[in-house]
Design a protein around this motif. Structure first.
Motif, short mmCIF file in Angstrom:
data_model
loop_
_atom_site.label_atom_id
_atom_site.label_comp_id
_atom_site.label_asym_id
_atom_site.label_seq_id
_atom_site.Cartn_x
_atom_site.Cartn_y
_atom_site.Cartn_z
N SER A 1 0.84 -1.19 0.00
CA SER A 1 0.00 0.00 0.00
C SER A 1 0.87 1.25 0.00
O SER A 1 2.06 1.19 0.34
N ILE B 1 -3.82 3.35 -0.06
CA ILE B 1 -4.41 2.68 -1.21
C ILE B 1 -3.47 1.54 -1.56
O ILE B 1 -2.25 1.72 -1.56
N GLY B 2 -4.03 0.35 -1.77
CA GLY B 2 -3.15 -0.78 -1.96
C GLY B 2 -3.77 -1.92 -2.75
O GLY B 2 -4.92 -1.84 -3.17
N VAL B 3 -2.97 -2.97 -2.90
CA VAL B 3 -3.38 -4.18 -3.61
C VAL B 3 -2.95 -5.38 -2.79
O VAL B 3 -1.84 -5.42 -2.26
N SER C 1 -11.31 -2.48 -6.63
CA SER C 1 -11.36 -3.44 -7.74
C SER C 1 -11.17 -4.83 -7.16
O SER C 1 -10.34 -5.03 -6.27
N ASP D 1 -5.93 -10.56 -7.46
CA ASP D 1 -5.49 -9.24 -7.01
C ASP D 1 -6.68 -8.33 -6.76
O ASP D 1 -7.56 -8.18 -7.62
N THR D 2 -6.70 -7.73 -5.58
CA THR D 2 -7.82 -6.88 -5.17
C THR D 2 -7.27 -5.57 -4.64
O THR D 2 -6.37 -5.56 -3.79
N ALA D 3 -7.80 -4.46 -5.14
CA ALA D 3 -7.36 -3.13 -4.73
C ALA D 3 -8.34 -2.53 -3.74
O ALA D 3 -9.55 -2.78 -3.80
N TYR D 4 -7.81 -1.72 -2.80
CA TYR D 4 -8.64 -1.12 -1.77
C TYR D 4 -8.14 0.28 -1.42
O TYR D 4 -6.99 0.64 -1.66
#
Length: 93
Positions: free
Chosen positions: A14, A26-28, A48, A85-88
């Protein structure tokens, strides 16, 4: 100033920054199951992908997709599982 955070052998990364209202990251997160700890209240919004979450004190896993969010109490731990892979975006406070 931006700060890069890396966790779980670089499977979660992140970038920390100051948003217009609150500190944020913000990260993955790469596929796997992880346990995170909080120091302060967190609100996590999925940008995502899909994340399954087991919040503190609960046995039930909830699934969140893009645009959905959940909150985590301060000084607690929670588990997450992602299949791809999931972004938040996470805000603190």
């Amino acid at each position: 100033m931006l700060k890069v955070n890396e966790y779980f052998d670089d499977k979660a990364k992140s970038i920390a920054f100051q948003s217009d209202a609150l500190p944020a990251t913000i990260g993955v997160i790469s596929p796997g199951e992880y346990q995170f700890s909080t120091q302060q209240k967190e609100t996590m919004t999925i940008v995502s992908g899909v994340m399954s979450v087991c919040l503190p004190g609960l046995e039930t896993w909830m699934t969140y997709g893009a645009g959905e969010c959940f909150g985590v109490a301060p000084d607690s731990t929670f588990r997450v599982t992602v299949e791809y892979d999931t972004a938040y975006l996470c805000t603190y406070g």
